[in-house]
Design a protein around this motif. Structure first.
Motif, mmCIF file in Angstrom:
data_model
loop_
_atom_site.group_PDB
_atom_site.id
_atom_site.type_symbol
_atom_site.label_atom_id
_atom_site.label_comp_id
_atom_site.label_asym_id
_atom_site.label_seq_id
_atom_site.Cartn_x
_atom_site.Cartn_y
_atom_site.Cartn_z
ATOM 1 N N ASP A 171 15.063 35.413 45.468
ATOM 2 C CA ASP A 171 16.300 35.972 46.008
ATOM 3 C C ASP A 171 16.586 35.218 47.297
ATOM 4 O O ASP A 171 15.909 34.243 47.601
ATOM 5 N N ALA A 172 17.575 35.660 48.047
ATOM 6 C CA ALA A 172 18.000 34.861 49.194
ATOM 7 C C ALA A 172 17.061 34.943 50.387
ATOM 8 O O ALA A 172 17.309 34.290 51.392
ATOM 9 N N ASP A 173 15.975 35.706 50.288
ATOM 10 C CA ASP A 173 14.998 35.665 51.374
ATOM 11 C C ASP A 173 13.560 35.550 50.897
ATOM 12 O O ASP A 173 12.634 35.690 51.686
ATOM 13 N N THR A 174 13.345 35.226 49.621
ATOM 14 C CA THR A 174 12.000 35.040 49.084
ATOM 15 C C THR A 174 11.963 33.794 48.207
ATOM 16 O O THR A 174 12.747 33.679 47.267
ATOM 17 N N VAL A 175 11.065 32.869 48.548
ATOM 18 C CA VAL A 175 10.923 31.623 47.785
ATOM 19 C C VAL A 175 9.448 31.359 47.506
ATOM 20 O O VAL A 175 8.571 31.905 48.172
ATOM 21 N N TRP A 176 9.192 30.499 46.531
ATOM 22 C CA TRP A 176 7.851 29.997 46.258
ATOM 23 C C TRP A 176 7.850 28.513 46.579
ATOM 24 O O TRP A 176 8.808 27.811 46.274
ATOM 25 N N VAL A 177 6.755 28.058 47.187
ATOM 26 C CA VAL A 177 6.614 26.630 47.478
ATOM 27 C C VAL A 177 5.259 26.139 46.986
ATOM 28 O O VAL A 177 4.314 26.913 46.862
ATOM 29 N N GLN A 178 5.210 24.845 46.733
ATOM 30 C CA GLN A 178 3.957 24.155 46.420
ATOM 31 C C GLN A 178 3.659 23.253 47.608
ATOM 32 O O GLN A 178 4.438 22.337 47.898
ATOM 33 N N PRO A 179 2.563 23.502 48.350
ATOM 34 C CA PRO A 179 2.246 22.632 49.487
ATOM 35 C C PRO A 179 2.065 21.181 49.042
ATOM 36 O O PRO A 179 1.479 20.914 47.988
ATOM 37 N N ALA A 180 2.562 20.254 49.844
ATOM 38 C CA ALA A 180 2.452 18.831 49.516
ATOM 39 C C ALA A 180 1.003 18.373 49.483
ATOM 40 O O ALA A 180 0.660 17.458 48.740
ATOM 41 N N ALA A 181 0.143 19.024 50.264
ATOM 42 C CA ALA A 181 -1.275 18.658 50.302
ATOM 43 C C ALA A 181 -2.033 19.173 49.077
ATOM 44 O O ALA A 181 -3.215 18.895 48.918
ATOM 45 N N GLY A 182 -1.342 19.933 48.227
ATOM 46 C CA GLY A 182 -1.980 20.491 47.034
ATOM 47 C C GLY A 182 -2.392 21.933 47.250
ATOM 48 O O GLY A 182 -2.129 22.528 48.289
ATOM 49 N N GLY A 183 -3.035 22.484 46.273
ATOM 50 C CA GLY A 183 -3.439 23.880 46.346
ATOM 51 C C GLY A 183 -2.450 24.779 45.638
ATOM 52 O O GLY A 183 -1.489 24.330 45.019
ATOM 53 N N ARG A 184 -2.726 26.062 45.742
ATOM 54 C CA ARG A 184 -1.909 27.072 45.089
ATOM 55 C C ARG A 184 -0.518 27.152 45.683
ATOM 56 O O ARG A 184 -0.331 26.932 46.880
ATOM 57 N N TRP A 185 0.452 27.533 44.841
ATOM 58 C CA TRP A 185 1.792 27.799 45.346
ATOM 59 C C TRP A 185 1.720 28.998 46.277
ATOM 60 O O TRP A 185 0.776 29.789 46.215
ATOM 61 N N ARG A 186 2.732 29.143 47.118
ATOM 62 C CA ARG A 186 2.763 30.241 48.081
ATOM 63 C C ARG A 186 4.100 30.970 47.991
ATOM 64 O O ARG A 186 5.154 30.340 47.933
ATOM 65 N N LYS A 187 4.020 32.286 48.020
ATOM 66 C CA LYS A 187 5.217 33.130 48.050
ATOM 67 C C LYS A 187 5.545 33.404 49.506
ATOM 68 O O LYS A 187 4.693 33.874 50.264
ATOM 69 N N LEU A 188 6.777 33.100 49.908
ATOM 70 C CA LEU A 188 7.168 33.165 51.313
ATOM 71 C C LEU A 188 8.401 34.042 51.509
ATOM 72 O O LEU A 188 9.272 34.096 50.646
ATOM 73 N N ARG A 189 8.470 34.676 52.660
ATOM 74 C CA ARG A 189 9.614 35.508 53.051
ATOM 75 C C ARG A 189 10.264 34.847 54.255
ATOM 76 O O ARG A 189 9.592 34.581 55.250
ATOM 77 N N LEU A 190 11.564 34.554 54.163
ATOM 78 C CA LEU A 190 12.275 33.932 55.276
ATOM 79 C C LEU A 190 12.321 34.906 56.456
ATOM 80 O O LEU A 190 12.694 36.072 56.303
ATOM 81 N N ASP A 191 11.945 34.419 57.613
ATOM 82 C CA ASP A 191 11.780 35.224 58.818
ATOM 83 C C ASP A 191 13.087 35.334 59.593
ATOM 84 O O ASP A 191 13.872 34.393 59.651
ATOM 85 N N GLY A 192 13.318 36.490 60.221
ATOM 86 C CA GLY A 192 14.448 36.658 61.125
ATOM 87 C C GLY A 192 15.755 37.008 60.455
ATOM 88 O O GLY A 192 16.809 36.986 61.101
ATOM 89 N N LEU A 193 15.719 37.360 59.167
ATOM 90 C CA LEU A 193 16.945 37.691 58.446
ATOM 91 C C LEU A 193 16.646 38.685 57.334
ATOM 92 O O LEU A 193 15.496 38.930 56.988
ATOM 93 N N ASP A 194 17.697 39.247 56.771
ATOM 94 C CA ASP A 194 17.594 40.113 55.595
ATOM 95 C C ASP A 194 18.767 39.771 54.698
ATOM 96 O O ASP A 194 19.900 39.670 55.157
ATOM 97 N N ALA A 195 18.490 39.550 53.432
ATOM 98 C CA ALA A 195 19.518 39.154 52.468
ATOM 99 C C ALA A 195 19.710 40.273 51.447
ATOM 100 O O ALA A 195 18.830 41.114 51.266
#
Length: 176
Positions: free
Chosen positions: A36-60
């Motif tokens: 959604d507009a404030d939750t994304v998944w990323v794959q670190p460039a250095a490798g490892g597991r994907w990470r679920k992230l919440r955009l800080d300082g806002l609410d969508a």
């Protein structure tokens, strides 16, 4: 007891909106999914597991809320499969990293609020992105396009309806 809870919640929100980025974990990543507009998944460039992230300082808007899909699609068009820099300062109660995402040196959290697809988090009227929200409202961008009644704030929507229940509309470009 209730006053203590309000003070603790205020301190937490103040920390979210007035973070100093000096001690954060900073890493390069690729955005693999926009939920959604404030939750994304990323794959670190250095490798490892994907990470679920919440955009800080806002609410969508919630994905099942009016304008929720449009807000998600705007962020997906900007970030999906893009190389980004992640500045992670803490984790929320769901275990998601609280982050600022930069793409080509631009703060995407600020972009999301400035283009009108999210509300700035506030504590006593203060917040990192409040000025950006004011600009979006004045220019009638994103959530603020319609005349008359403003959209319902996500926190109020969640209080009245609870969490969104799947299925909800998901374009092929936003979800993998």
């Amino acid at each position: 007891m209730r006053r203590l809870a309000v003070v603790a919640a205020g301190a937490l929100l103040a920390g979210v909106t007035a973070a100093s980025w000096g001690d954060d974990a900073v890493y390069a990543a690729r955005v693999t999914r926009v939920f959604d507009a404030d939750t994304v998944w990323v794959q670190p460039a250095a490798g490892g597991r994907w990470r679920k992230l919440r955009l800080d300082g806002l609410d969508a808007p919630e994905i099942c809320q009016a304008m929720g899909v449009a807000a998600r699609d705007a962020l997906a068009a900007r970030l999906l499969e893009q190389a980004v820099t992640v500045r992670e300062r803490a984790h929320d109660s769901y275990g998601r990293g609280l982050v600022v995402i930069e793409r080509d040196g631009e703060d995407m959290n600020a972009w999301l609020v400035r283009t009108g697809w999210a509300w700035a988090s506030r504590w006593r009227g203060q917040g990192v992105y409040v000025m950006h929200e004011d600009q979006a409202r004045a220019a009638r961008r994103g959530l603020w396009k319609k005349d008359g009644e403003p959209p319902e704030a996500p926190r109020d929507f969640r209080r009245r309806h609870g969490p969104c229940e799947p299925p909800w509309p998901a374009p092929a470009s936003a979800v993998r």
